[in-house]
Enzyme design. Structure first.
Site, PDB file in Angstrom:
ATOM      1  N   ASN A   1       0.415  -1.113   0.268  1.00  0.00           N
ATOM      2  CA  ASN A   1       0.154  -0.209   0.070  1.00  0.00           C
ATOM      3  C   ASN A   1       0.831   1.029  -0.051  1.00  0.00           C
ATOM      4  OD1 ASN A   1      -2.586  -1.362   0.251  1.00  0.00           O
ATOM      5  ND2 ASN A   1      -2.293  -1.735   2.172  1.00  0.00           N
ATOM      6  N   CYS A   2       0.155   2.281  -0.471  1.00  0.00           N
ATOM      7  CA  CYS A   2       0.966   3.623  -0.545  1.00  0.00           C
ATOM      8  C   CYS A   2       1.724   3.915   0.211  1.00  0.00           C
ATOM      9  CB  CYS A   2       0.023   5.047  -0.195  1.00  0.00           C
ATOM     10  SG  CYS A   2       0.671   6.465  -0.635  1.00  0.00           S
ATOM     11  N   PRO A   3       2.886   4.256   0.709  1.00  0.00           N
ATOM     12  CA  PRO A   3       3.730   4.992  -0.168  1.00  0.00           C
ATOM     13  C   PRO A   3       4.643   3.438  -1.076  1.00  0.00           C
ATOM     14  CG  PRO A   3       4.847   5.607   1.520  1.00  0.00           C
ATOM     15  CD  PRO A   3       3.398   4.535   1.926  1.00  0.00           C
TER      16      PRO A   3
ATOM     17  N   ASP B   1      -0.605   7.772  -7.819  1.00  0.00           N
ATOM     18  CA  ASP B   1       0.297   7.890  -7.439  1.00  0.00           C
ATOM     19  C   ASP B   1       1.319   8.341  -7.993  1.00  0.00           C
ATOM     20  OD1 ASP B   1      -1.307   8.490  -4.402  1.00  0.00           O
ATOM     21  OD2 ASP B   1      -0.396   6.570  -3.926  1.00  0.00           O
TER      22      ASP B   1
ATOM     23  N   ASP C   1      -3.117  -2.003  -5.388  1.00  0.00           N
ATOM     24  CA  ASP C   1      -3.180  -0.985  -4.460  1.00  0.00           C
ATOM     25  C   ASP C   1      -3.805   0.579  -5.906  1.00  0.00           C
ATOM     26  OD1 ASP C   1      -3.874   1.513  -3.103  1.00  0.00           O
ATOM     27  OD2 ASP C   1      -1.858   1.835  -2.391  1.00  0.00           O
TER      28      ASP C   1
END
Length: 80
Positions: A16-18, A49, A43
């Site tokens: 998941n981010c980042p 992103d 994700d």
């Protein structure tokens, strides 16, 4: 549609981010000019992103993005 040949694939599924962006940057830094990195992510946030990262990062170009079921594929070219 731009033609490109994938040089390397980075599998960040489950991250998941980042982390998709972090791992994309780490891998692209190791590639040669004009190499294309395929990034496989699960994700959904990775779409915006990675696009945002590529837009604000010199030396990379987002070539393509596509969704394939639960997997998002991003293609990033190293331009310098």
């Amino acid at each position: 549609m731009t033609q490109y040949e994938v040089t390397e694939t980075s599998d960040v599924k489950g991250e998941n981010c980042p982390m998709p962006v972090v791992k994309t940057k780490q891998t692209i830094d190791q590639l040669a000019e004009d190499d294309v990195l395929e990034v496989l992510a699960t994700d959904s946030g990775s779409v915006s992103d990675i696009a945002g990262w590529a837009d604000t990062t010199e030396g990379v170009e987002l070539v393509d993005q596509e969704g394939d079921g639960d997997v998002y594929k991003h293609y990033v070219r190293k331009t310098e």
